[in-house]
Scaffold this motif. Structure first.
Motif, PDB file in Angstrom:
ATOM      1  N   VAL A  56     -23.501  59.993  18.240  1.00 32.56           N
ATOM      2  CA  VAL A  56     -22.121  60.161  17.721  1.00 32.56           C
ATOM      3  C   VAL A  56     -21.274  59.116  18.588  1.00 32.56           C
ATOM      4  CG1 VAL A  56     -20.020  61.868  17.697  1.00 32.56           C
ATOM      5  CG2 VAL A  56     -22.418  62.588  16.852  1.00 32.56           C
ATOM      6  N   GLY A  59     -21.254  55.830  17.459  1.00 34.58           N
ATOM      7  CA  GLY A  59     -20.990  55.602  16.138  1.00 34.58           C
ATOM      8  C   GLY A  59     -22.042  55.688  14.991  1.00 34.58           C
ATOM      9  N   TYR A  62     -22.404  61.028  12.568  1.00 35.12           N
ATOM     10  CA  TYR A  62     -20.806  61.636  12.640  1.00 35.12           C
ATOM     11  C   TYR A  62     -21.265  63.188  12.089  1.00 35.12           C
ATOM     12  CZ  TYR A  62     -21.044  61.168   7.386  1.00 35.12           C
ATOM     13  OH  TYR A  62     -21.203  61.202   6.115  1.00 35.12           O
ATOM     14  N   SER A  72     -23.870  57.422   9.826  1.00 34.19           N
ATOM     15  CA  SER A  72     -22.576  56.829   9.872  1.00 34.19           C
ATOM     16  C   SER A  72     -22.726  55.704   8.626  1.00 34.19           C
ATOM     17  CB  SER A  72     -22.132  56.228  10.831  1.00 34.19           C
ATOM     18  OG  SER A  72     -21.913  57.368  11.971  1.00 34.19           O
TER      19      SER A  72
END
Length: 119
Positions: A56, A59, A62, A72
């Motif tokens: 997380v 990135g 999520y 993501s």
């Protein structure tokens, strides 16, 4: 599945990253929960959560509150780009330095690589 080379949470993160890069996990696809992951691999849920938290932070995943973790939208491209940079820094650049040191011309390296590209 897990080995002694690095912490389990890092190996979890790498496994998920590999699944994203290879397409086994698609963008916006839900991943197993930390509890499911922990039960499946028989590890501590806190360890799984630490690996997920790292993803997380990077990135790659999520959270959807109350639903779970998802890949993501740009995760695959983000990971591929980073790996390409690492590939040149960790593999190609040292290979070229070694080739120069032992007198292998760059054209011979290119010719050798092209053999693999044609197959």
């Amino acid at each position: 599945m897990f080995d002694e080379r690095s912490p389990i949470y890092l190996q979890i993160a790498e496994q998920i990253k590999n699944d994203i890069v290879t397409g086994a996990l698609a963008e916006d696809e839900q991943v197993m929960s930390t509890n499911q992951y922990a039960a499946f691999y028989r590890i501590n849920p806190a360890t799984a959560a630490k690996g997920f938290a790292q993803l997380v932070d990077e990135g790659v995943l999520y959270k959807k509150r109350g639903i779970g973790m998802f890949v993501s939208p740009n995760a695959r491209e983000l990971l591929r780009s980073g790996r390409q940079d690492g590939f040149f820094a960790d593999v190609v650049d040292p290979m070229i330095r070694e080739a120069k040191a032992i007198g292998v011309p760059l054209r011979d390296i290119i010719q050798h690589i092209r053999k693999y590209g044609d197959s």
